[in-house]
Each structure stands twice: as C-alpha cells, then as structure tokens.
Design an enzyme around this catalytic site. Structure first.
Site, short mmCIF file in Angstrom:
data_model
loop_
_atom_site.label_atom_id
_atom_site.label_comp_id
_atom_site.label_asym_id
_atom_site.label_seq_id
_atom_site.Cartn_x
_atom_site.Cartn_y
_atom_site.Cartn_z
N HIS B 154 -23.64 54.07 -47.41
CA HIS B 154 -24.85 53.73 -46.67
C HIS B 154 -25.72 54.97 -46.40
CE1 HIS B 154 -22.34 50.35 -46.56
NE2 HIS B 154 -21.63 50.72 -45.53
N ARG B 233 -24.11 32.20 -77.21
CA ARG B 233 -23.31 33.26 -77.81
C ARG B 233 -24.02 34.60 -77.72
NH1 ARG B 233 -20.41 31.24 -82.84
NH2 ARG B 233 -20.30 28.99 -82.68
N SER B 277 -43.80 69.42 -64.69
CA SER B 277 -45.09 69.02 -64.13
C SER B 277 -46.20 69.79 -64.79
CB SER B 277 -45.09 69.31 -62.62
OG SER B 277 -46.40 69.30 -62.11
N LYS B 283 -41.04 72.86 -61.12
CA LYS B 283 -40.31 71.60 -61.17
C LYS B 283 -39.23 71.56 -62.25
CE LYS B 283 -41.11 68.29 -58.51
NZ LYS B 283 -41.54 67.17 -59.22
N ASN B 285 -37.13 68.52 -62.99
CA ASN B 285 -36.85 67.14 -62.64
C ASN B 285 -35.64 66.61 -63.41
OD1 ASN B 285 -39.19 67.09 -61.06
ND2 ASN B 285 -40.44 66.57 -62.85
#
Lengths: 451, 451, 451, 451
Positions: B154, B233, B277, B283, B285
């Site tokens: 959580h 199928r 970027s 960056k 990423n």
C-alpha cells in the site's frame, strides 16, 4: 443476505447512505410510482383519462402499500420486471381507477424516467461534494503558491515547481469535470414517454403533450423523440463521469506516491483507530487514496459497458437495457463515492513543506539543468548548451561528482569559465517559473461568485 | 506513407523487424499462398484434384508473382479481401491448373490457417525472449538472495525482505506465463478447412482427411469441427498474452518506482546517447520500463476486443472477423514487443544494494514492528502486542520520537521492561523470513534442464 | 435496503440462492473464520501455537457469535476490513487462546484463501450446470443431425446444413469451456499464507509447512511462493470464464435471431404467466436468451477489470486488491448465472423443423450455388464456374428471375446446355455436407463415460 | 513493408487517403515543424529570440529537408522520439539560428500541439461526412414518413411504425453526435506550450503570451494551464467519438438485420464486381454495414484505452503519453472511417417498401394487440383488456388460430361480442401513431439553414 459491494459490511461504509437509499429497491420502486403518478396526473389534466382516476392513482403511490417479497417471486415467475408491480398497484387503486394506470406507457418508459429522477438526486450530491473539494483545493493552491516542490516527469526529477502549482493542475481539471456534469445532465436524463416503440401510438396526438407536462412536473426535459434505442444521451453523462474518475484516480495516485515512505511530502488524514494492517502495527496507509483509485477503476469498467450497450436492436432490446438498468445504479453510487472520497482525501490532506524542500534539493542541482542551459545560451546556442549539459550531467550521475564541479571542468575544456550568475541559475527555489501566478489564475477562474 | 505504430519512424524501433516482416502485407500474402499450396498438395495426394494441377499450383505461390498495388485497388473495388488474389493466382497458374485452386475452401479458411502459421513464428520469438528473461531473473534472484530491501505494501514500508525474493516473485509469475503460452498454442492455432460454413460440403467425405493432411504438412493440428464462428481457441491464447502483459506491466511499474529519484534502488540500462528530454539534460528516464507499460496497456485493450469478437452471428460474421483479422497482427507484435522489451529491461537492470539497505533502515525500526510483536508474544498475547505496538508506533510517527524509546515508555507504563533480545528483533536485516530460501526454490523450479 | 443486482427484487430471481448465500456477507465471514480455524489447527499440529489454543480458536468460528452490525461500523471507522473481526473473535475465544489467533498471517492471506473456498463451491455449481447443458445439446445435436437448416454467413444465406451441425458447434465450444475451467481451477485458487509480504517472516521456517497442512485440510493447493501481488493465477480462471461468457453470448444471439418473428426456427420455453410486455399482450420475447447476453456482457466487463488489477504495486496494493475483492463475488455469481441460464435456455428450447425447412428453400436454389459450381467443374474450371454463377446469381437477384432459368440462359450463351444431374446439385437437402457425421463426432467426443 | 490496418493492401481501401496522409509519418513530422515555426515566430515577435533567427527557423520547416531513414535509426538509439529531429533541424538552420530552435519548449508540447493541428483537419473531414449523411437520412425520413414497417422490440414484432420514423431515430442521434463533436473540439485540442512541466520556466513571464500568440496563428485555443498530465480535454472529444461509434454501430446492425435473407426490407448498395464470397457466387453481403460495425468496435476499444491513460504520474508520464501518441492517429482515422463509411451506407441504401409491408402483416394482427387493448378500454379497464388479450394472443400463437377468431371466443366467454370498430383497430397501417409527425419534426430540427 447481501452480496453487493454497496451493501456489504466490508465496503458499505465507503458509500453514502442517502445515495444508497435513493438507488435501493425501495427508492427505485418509489421512483417508478412517482412516474406513474405524474403520468396519470398529466393525462388527467389533458382529459386523456378521467381526472378522478388520476387522483386515485396518484394517491396510491406509496411503496408501503406494496409487498416486495411477493413482487420478487412474481417477477421471477413472469420473467418481467414490472407487470407484477402493476398488478399490486391495480389492487390498491381499485376500480375503475385501476383501469387507467400506465395508460399508453411501456415499462421502459417508467424505468428510464424513474432513473432520471433518481439520478437527479445523486447528481446533486456529486456536485455538492465536488464544490467542497474545489474550494479546498483552491485554498491549498493559494496557501502553497510558493511552496517549493520537485516537479517530476517519467518518474524522475524534472524541474522545480511549487505545490500550489501542482494543486492548481488538479483543480483546473476537476473544475472542468464539474462543468461537464452540470452541462450534460439536463439533456442526458429526460422524460421518455412514447410507449412501446416511441410512436405515442396508444396516446395519439396528445402523447407529446403528456410527455411535456410530465417533464414540467418532474423537473426534467422531455425526450422529444422518445426512442428507447437511443442511449447516447445517458452515455454522454456517463462518459463525463468516466473523466471525473480519471481525474480522481490521477490525484489519488499523486497522493499515494507523495506519501511513500521515501518521499513523505503529503499524508492523508490519520485518526487514532485507523488501522493499516492486522500484523504490522506501524502501517499508516493512504487507504482513502487507494480506495479512490479502486472506485475510479470500477467506474471506468462501467463506462465501457455503457458504451457497448448503446448498440441496441431495433426499437427496443433488453439484452442491452438489462445491462444499463443494473449498471446505472452502480454508476450513480460510484459517482457519489468518488466525489465524496476525493472530498475527504482533499479535506484531510496534510502537507509537509519540509520534505518537499528537502526532496527538491536531492539532486545537487541537476534538477535545474534547464535553468543552467538557458543561462549558458548567453555564451552559446541553446543546442550547444544542451549538449554540454548532457555530458556534464551524465558524468555527474555516473561518477557521483557534484554537478557544479563537472560543469566547471566541461566549460574549462571548452576554454570557458563559469559564467557570472550561474549560482543563481542553480538556486532551485528560483526556477519555479510561473508556478505561483498560474496557481492564482486557476483559483480565480474556478472560484465562482456565490449564486 | 505509414500510419501504424509498427511502421512509424517514431515507434518502429521498439518492434522486432523479423516479427514485423512476418505480419506485413508480404508476409501475410505469402502465408495465404503457402496454405493454398498445402491445400492443393493434400488434395492432389488424396486424388481430389489432379496431382499435376496440385504441383502447378504449389509452384506458383511466390508473392513475387503478384502485383500488390493492383491487388489493393481490386480489393477495394470488390469489397472482398481475397477474390482478387485468386484472380492473379489463376493467371499465374494457367489452365487447367487454375481451375483447381482454392478447391472447396472459403476465404476465412485460408486467412485463419495462414494466421496460425504466422503466429507459430512469432510465438517462437516470444518464447525465446521469455527464456532469456527467465534466465536473467534467475541469476538476479540467486545473486541477491540475501540483499536486504524494504518490502512495501500500500505504498508504505511493510517488512524487510531481500531483492532476490522480489525477483523470485517476478520470476515465478513469468514462468507461469511461459507455461500457459506453450500449453495453449497447439489447440489455439489450427488448420481450419471446412469450407463456407464448416460442413466440408464442397470436398465431401474426404474433407476431414484434407484438413488432417494439411495439418501434418504445416506442423499444426486440424480443427476437427472447422466452425468459423468459434473463436474461443484463439481467444484462449490471446488471454494468456493478456496475463503476460499484466506480469510485464507489474514488473515495469516496480522498476519505475525503484528508479525514482528518491528511491534509487535499481536503474535501467543507460548508454551515452540515450536522451531523457529535449530540454532537461540531466534526465535518465526509465524509458524502457515506461514503454513496456505502454505496450502492456495496448495489449490489454486488444484482449477485450478479442473477447468481444468471440460473439459471431450464425456460421460466419465479418463484423467480428474483420476486427480479429486486423487485431491479431497487432497482438502478435505486441507479444514479441513485450517479451523482448522485458528481456532488455531485465538484461540491463543495474542493482544498487547500498540504496536498498539505506532505504530499508529509513523508518528507524518501524519496519520490523511485526518482529517486535512476535517477540512480545512471549510476555503477552499476539493481540495485546499488536495493541501496544500500534499505540507506540503511531506515537513514534506523530511525535517523531524513535520507536525503541516510545516502546520503552509504553512497556514501562504497563509495568514491563524491554524484553531481552528486543535489539535482535529490531535488527532489520534479521527479519527477511524465508526470502532467500523461497528465491532458491523458485529458481530451481523454473530453470529447466536443457532439452 | 438493497442496491446490488444480486439482491434486488427485480433481478435477484436470475441468480441462484445458494450461490448468493456462499458469497453473501455471512458466507464470506464464515469462510474467513474457516480459514482462521484451519490456520490455528495447522499451527497447533506443528507446535507453533499451543494445541489447546488451536482447539479453542477453531471452536469459535461460527458466525453466529459475531455482531455484523457492529462490525460494519467498526470497519468503517478503522478503514480496515478485518481487524474489527479479529477484535470480536478474540473476545469470543478469551485468554489465552485470543493471543494465538491469526498467528503470522496477514489480512489478505485470509481473504484470498477464503475466496478460494467460496469459489470452489460456486465452481462446482457452474460445472454442474454445464454438464446438464452439454448433455442437452448432445441430445439435440443427435436428434437433429439430419434436420435441414439454412447456414448463414454475414447475415445472408450461405449453404444448407443441419440443425444438429449447428448445435454441435455450440457443444464443441462449450465442452472446451468446461475443460478449461476444470483444468485451471486447482492452480488458480490456492492457500496463500506467507504473511504480510509473503516471506513467512512471522512463522519462520515452518511457514511453508503450515501452508501445506492448511491446503490439505481445505482441499486446495498451497501457493508455494505466497506472493500477494501475483494475481495471474486467479485471472487465468477469470479469463476462462470470459470465454465461457463469449460462448454463451454467441449461443444466446443465435437463439434470439432464430426466434425472430420472420424466422421462427426455434423458440425458448414459454409458460402461461410469462409476460413479454406491459402493453403488448402478444409478446413472447426470448427473455432468457436476452438476459443471458446481458450476463455475458456484465461478465466480460469484469474480466477487463481483473486483468487491469493484475498490476499491483510492490508487495501488496489495495488499490488493486480492493477491486478484486469486490469483483470476485460478482464474477462467481455471473459464472453460475451464465451456466444455469444457458442450461435453462437449452432445456426449454423448442425446435421448429418446418420453419427451418421452409427458410432453407427461400432463395429458390441460390443457397446451393456452390453445389452448382462444384457440379459445373466437370465441364469448366472452378474459377470459370464461379464467374458464370456470379453473373447468373446476381442477375437472378436483380431481375427476380428463378436461378435455374438464368443459369440455363447463361450456359446457352456459352454454347452449353444444362449439365446432367444439375437438379440434384440444386436439391437443397442434399448439400449439407458432413453435417450429420460431424455432429455425431462431436457428441461422441464430449459425452464422457460416467466416472 | 506495412503492418498496420490503415496501410495494408487488404484494408487500406476503407480509409480516406487524405486522412491517412495527415496522420502519416510525413504528416506528423510536418505538423511538428509547423509548430516549431509558430513557436519561433511568436518568440521573434515578442523579442524572446532574435527576429531573424525566427525567420530562418520558420524557413526550414519543410520535411523534404529531413532524412526519415536516419531519423528512424537515431530515434531508436536515443530512445527519444524528438531530439534527433532537433539535431537535423539545427543543421538545416545553421548558426546562429540553430541555437534558438525549440526555445523553452519540451517535446510533448510540440507533439500535443501538432496533434491538435492534425486533428483539426480530420475533424473537418468527419464533420463533412456527417453533414452528408444527415442530409441523406433527412431525405429518407421524409420520403418514408408513411412507409409502413414493423416496429420490433426484443427481437419480436411489437407495434407497426413507419420507416421514416425509424430513420428519424437514427437521424436524431446522429445530429446529437455532430453537435457534441463541434462543441467539444475547441476546448479539446489546444496549444500547450508550458515547457518541461508546464510552468513556463524557461520562457518566464512572457510564456503565456507566446502560447496565446501561437494559438492565434494556428487557429486553436491556448491551454491556459499547460499541464501535460491533464488529458481530460482530449478524452472528452474521444468519448464523443465513442458515442458516434455507438450510433453508427447501431444503425449498421439495423441494416444488417433488415437485409437478412428472411427480412429483405433494405439492402446496401451493390455494384457488379462486388463479391460476397470466394465460393458462394450468390452472396450479396452487407459488407459496408459489417465493416462499419467492425470500425465502431475498434474505436470503442481505443476509448477505453484513452480513458485509462488519463491517469498519469506527476507532471509527465510517458507510460501513458506513449499510448496516447500512438492511439490518437488511430482514433482520428477511425473517426473519418466511421463517418465516411456510414455516409456510403446511407447514400447507397435501397429501401424495399413491399417487403416492409409484407413483414408488418406477418402476425395476422397480433402486432396491433395494443390497439385492440386500447379499443377494448371502452368496455373494460386497460388492465382487464391486457389480461384478456394476453390469454387470447398466447392461445392464438400456441394453437395457430387467427387472432380475431380467438378474440371473438374469449369475448364471448365473457358474454361480450366483438366491439364495433375492432376491424379498424386491427388495421396494421392505422396504428403507426405519431410516426410521420415525429419524423417531420426531427428533420426540421436537424436540417440547419445554410450558414
């Protein structure tokens, strides 16, 4: 013996009792009868049925006169959801009024118009909850117009911004959701009283007038062309709820992330007695945000279903309307649930500016590489600056050296020194752009004068 | 002039060129012709058509003999996707062989069987990529069987575990995905050659034998009952791909989170030249993981579509088969794309045990509240311990006091001292449970002996 | 006050009362307690908790000891669905047993394992209904192996077939659905008892043995790696139900069409008292088939939801599990609903061979144009025959002239007469191909020897 | 080597070449460059970059200067979809202009604004096709305002109506679809130029003015708050397309049914050379209607995807925007495809009033049981009349006796004779209610004065 999520002891608490009442068996039966009453009255007024019969009919539309248990059995036997109701209704009214009930109407007319009445009620609840949330977000956006926070894209720090700017993003979208719901409701939920296939055959020429008169009494618009197979109107509202769900889910995900143990920038409301786990005593879960995500997903699944069931055979098709009839209550309750849960989440949100500030500075200046790039454009083009900073930044990351230091080296290698004012470009709190101004603008736009 | 995502210069790079070739116009036309060849040969063998005609037909099944541009126009004019192909095919074969082409077959027979051939090829590519990924994850699980990491539920720290255990969770699920795909393929993609409505009417009694002989040649199973309206199928295989997408998306989300600027526990592969970027030079990423999430979503949307299109009118229904015909290539390419992209993600994953260790200790012991609870059960019941720890933990969080200190106070208030051995219970690295053993078990289970 | 479709007086009749009981609040709470009992007993046996405590715990697992109304409130307050149950449970057991309840488990362990128990029960009901339906269809397929019927594709008459062949198509697919459900159940619904994050941290080395022992007692398999974030197993079963829904929806659509006023080839069961409309007394709607379509759509929407919720954060994620927890009961009830409603539809199906025969002959021979084509191949190639027949057939349709006549003219124009035996080729009832044999084969394949 | 359905030789013909060009690689790259040009010009005007640089930049925005093949490779290497474009662009512009390209913008700004430009073009095409269709349906509705047809519900004859009334139902819904698209476009597709996270950080105070100036030049509205993570605006338009798809699919299904061999009330356009089957020469399939259903299903699957991808992490999230970037072209092409295909279907629709009349009289009067009921209310209540007619009608169906005869018997049994005027109530053509008037009203409402 309950099965559904709106009734279950485990999940019932997440849904408004009044909203559940509106869409309960009792609420639905009452709404049906209210429509039958309006139909009789309109027909009495127009002289289609005797005025006295209309009055008798309207007087016997209290659900307490009906036997729900028997209805359940009779409906199962008849495989028809309404004729058994008519039978009990006729007995209650007695002769001769009984003979004028449901005059010229078909079951789906009653169901659809009743649903419109019920939806009007929960629509108001949804709007109410949205109004509070919008106010709360407006306050947060204003309060935190200057609260520094890391802006993130693709999961990585991007540029600094302010928390007020972030909240303005939530706010702007949520205000659009509200507008959409307000604008679409009247055309989406109408009085539809054209009879078996929508031709007003049994009422004749005066049919449209009956529909209009009922609409007036019930506070809704008339269908005009009462085609039972056209479900686009309701779907239009439902998709607007799908967008609201998307907005809510996005905000909820933001909160879940910002409350992550490693991030700690916001926390949702906590009270002693709120439990996170049956085994891990320390848990403070963003339970409200997580439930909001769940509700949004549940809503989205119903949007697809509603769209699929726009496709209806001929002049009426219970293979589709059965689905809509059982799904619309869910949609209504999810709408209220989403709006209210988002409201609670917003109301209880605790902001931790200290953590925001600390996180924004985690990267030792890499977060403002764009500021540095724009600064360097004085001595080289934007493109060269990007090149140079790309190399410097990647080097800083790979070798774990401070950005400024690597920068100095890279500039030196090009025969340049650190340009004046670079320390200002590297000041994280100075590069939040128009964050505050945009937050103010959005707040001004969405806060309406009291009407 | 390309429109599709598999062809576009922007996104093409994410999809295997060989897989794209298999499902390209050329690949599809070739597969159709290969099926026609197999049909003719089977019928030649069984004496249904002259053996020489069969040979001529089979010899003219190279797509280079066909004019794709003209086909495009003729198909649009005929509003039929195959008859124009037959016309060109007949010209290529000449008389009398032309008269024996497509004997007793219907278009959808050719399409479905050709799709089965194409799918067999990309199925193998998908399995190949999964095999590498499974191997890589097995290595990671073993290497990091003892690498301490925070377990989270959580969005909050829950209990400590090891990274090897986490990877074992990925591995176990992925291995089930592989098994599902392997097991379902043969029954999902079959030779279906029953003619217009599946009754073998035009081939008569020998129809089933033709189907079986073709199946043998093409390395597939025969349909048995060649009902064109039964799509369960293929859907069965497609849903297994939907599950694979779910697994991949889950792993990708894990990576995106673990690579978050604030977390930094893993990073996906980086090479100089990979750009994050156009404006933020710093960056890095998790572009591969994010693209993997995108592919999984794209796949999931097609699963729903496939399921919807199981519902077909009567003995054949192009309103459904049109959808399947254009969607199956997408599904095949997403499958390979997901498997290969997950493979690349796994192969390049960089693990940062230092960050994992640091994060696991972020909560000053709250992460092992369960361990403390189990320890306290010696002096009180589990339930009392949970009560006490709930109060202590919430107090520690709210007041920002170290857990151990609050604990001491709370125990003191009950007239108890800190029990012996509590420091051990509070040692985060000691409470990873069966993490390592479970990782080993999973690795042993999924690594198959070379066959 | 009920909201859900399974409880509502309008729709409740469509769902099995026993299935509703199993998934009701009471059924769910009872299943939770049964799991707690099994946990305690296993731990008592293994000496993890005192054997006497285990016995006391197991003895207090009757839901009649619990106060559902209070639970509802406490759960809403705690925002936790299970800890309030534990509190009442502890009071019922008293000291010292209370201290040994829920030892080493986490809430989701109890929920998932309880769901598996509930699902086992409704799974059996689903299979039972499928078995009857399969038997009924087998009978129909055999009875009508030779009953002439028009085969249709794309909404138009295609070739003749027999109704037995059509039913065999339903049967073959339905038998595959059954096999899928049977095969997947054991691996889909397991005992999952690894504690908070699946590491067995609180139970230690003996954790896996507890899981195995419980599995033995509860008649399920152990999870092995009890990862809470892996939902692929359950999804695998759910997608098989999605396929079943597709099969059922297809059959239902077939029935709706075949019962059309203009077609009249089958009708679903009617009894006096079954009502089609509140205003049109004559209506005999295929209400069962239409409701079956509705249920299938409802099921399909839940499949998408289940797949989406496979994607779970980290080691546990209530934003997904919340959705699954409320959707699984719906899925289970739709499964039973679909299987039983299909069963009722099959059981009551009335076949009208006269209408089938009449319809099959509607086109004056056009329906056997393929037979004529195959017949003409003796004097020309299949391709020339198709050309000629295309022209003749389109001419027959456009000009409203009988097919045979146009055919004669077209052949004459080529200098040919009507070939001998053409009347046989035009005999609709002779061109049903392998219909009967295929029906027999399918029946033989799906009817299993009593075990 | 094409894979996608818009490029494939099999399906390409269904999609408008101009629409495909707009969303092709070339069209997209050109749109990107057009946005870069507008950005440079706006910044030149406002003095943010040198005016001469702006002119140079704007002059080099012809895609013919770019090397698509090289871009493909570089994009795959950089794992970034735009930076390689910038590199080539910089070379084309040369120094010093190169240094001012893409000033203060981020990739997604360019992509989103370019998409808005492209969408504006296909939006116009969609509206154009809808306008023609609306006109055609209006003509049909007027022409057939009195053409008797059976109204059907739940697959059974219900009441008589006119074909004009049916078409009015299509028309009314379609006109609402058009209005929705028109109204939503401007707010859905905007110029979004706030830079990396939407704060205008790199352009500063003058950022919003740049956005407004660009909007003016490009004929779009400015975003205002240029939040990259808000996708509700576009989704709002996309859901309106989802509704259009629903309308189109419903109409298409109506056509497919009405063209059924047994019904024959309408047929879609046929031309010699249109082929229905490779083996059944007689086939005239409603191929256009069936393809329209397929397109609608494909569209609907993308709506769900768009809604799902509204949920975006933080200030930017390529896991969602990747999906939208590849799905929006599909959505645009499906929109044009649906509108144009519906247009073709409408344009070519052949109406067969003879078949309509014949079918409407198939039930020997049962179709007007409601008319009889309303007639009987003069001598008994509506409820008694329904009772009596239910028994009579069911008896007529079960025993195959004419309705009038059974009716006489049932009335006699109650001591009543056939009431006067019953023959008029039984005249099917007299009970079409307000069909004609409603058709006229709808036509008047949707036909707008030329503007």
């Amino acid at each position: 013996m309950n099965v559904g999520l709106f009734d279950s002891f485990i999940t019932r608490g997440w849904y408004d009792p009044e909203a559940r009442r509106i869409w309960s068996d009792e609420g639905t039966l009452q709404a049906w009868l209210r429509v039958e009453a309006a139909l009789a009255r309109a027909q009495g007024t127009l002289g289609i049925i005797p005025r006295e019969a209309a009055e008798v009919i309207a007087r016997h539309t209290d659900i307490r006169g009906f036997d729900l248990a028997r209805l359940t059995e009779e409906i199962a036997f008849a495989q028809h959801p309404f004729v058994p109701v008519l039978r009990q209704f006729e007995k209650l009214c007695g002769e001769p009024a009984a003979g004028y009930i449901h005059w010229g109407a078909t079951t789906q007319n009653i169901f659809d118009t009743a649903n419109a009445l019920q939806m009007a009620q929960t629509h108001a609840m949804t709007l109410g909850a949205l109004a509070s949330t919008i106010k709360r977000f407006a306050t947060l956006a204003t309060e935190h117009r200057h609260t520094l926070q890391a802006g993130r894209t693709h999961g990585q720090h991007a540029l600094p911004m302010t928390f007020g700017f972030k909240v303005a993003g939530w706010l702007d979208e949520l205000a659009r959701d509200r507008t959409r719901l307000e604008q679409r409701f009247p055309a989406s939920f109408v009085v539809c009283m054209g009879g078996a296939i929508g031709t007003f055959a049994a009422m004749g020429e005066r049919g449209p007038a009956v529909e209009r008169l009922m609409a007036q009494e019930l506070g809704l618009a008339p269908a005009g062309l009462p085609a039972r197979s056209s479900y686009d109107r309701i779907c239009d509202y439902v998709t607007a709820l799908g967008l609201l769900a998307g907005t809510a889910e996005r905000i909820a995900h933001d909160v879940v992330f910002l409350q992550r143990t490693e991030v700690g920038e916001v926390t949702e409301a906590f009270h002693l007695g709120k439990v996170g786990s049956s085994t891990m005593a320390q848990k403070r879960n963003p339970a409200t945000a997580l439930m909001l995500v769940s509700m949004a997903r549940l809503m989205r699944s119903r949007v697809g279903l509603a769209l699929e069931c726009m496709v209806r055979m001929d002049e009426g098709d219970s293979s589709a309307s059965n689905v809509n009839d059982v799904t619309l209550p869910e949609i209504a309750l999810f709408a209220v649930g989403i709006a209210q849960t988002l409201g609670r989440l917003a109301a209880g949100l605790v902001v931790n500016p200290g953590a925001m500030d600390r996180n924004a500075r985690l990267t030792n200046g890499l977060i403002v590489s764009e500021a540095v790039m724009m600064h360097l454009t004085e001595s080289m083009g934007r493109h060269q600056a990007h090149h140079l900073l790309y190399e410097a930044a990647q080097c800083a990351i790979t070798e774990g050296v401070p950005f400024l230091e690597v920068l100095r080296e890279h500039l030196l290698a090009r025969g340049q020194g650190l340009p004046a004012g670079l320390d200002q470009a590297l000041a994280v709190e100075r590069y939040t752009g128009e964050s505050a101004r945009l937050a103010d603008e959005v707040v001004a736009r969405v806060l309406r004068p009291p009407s």
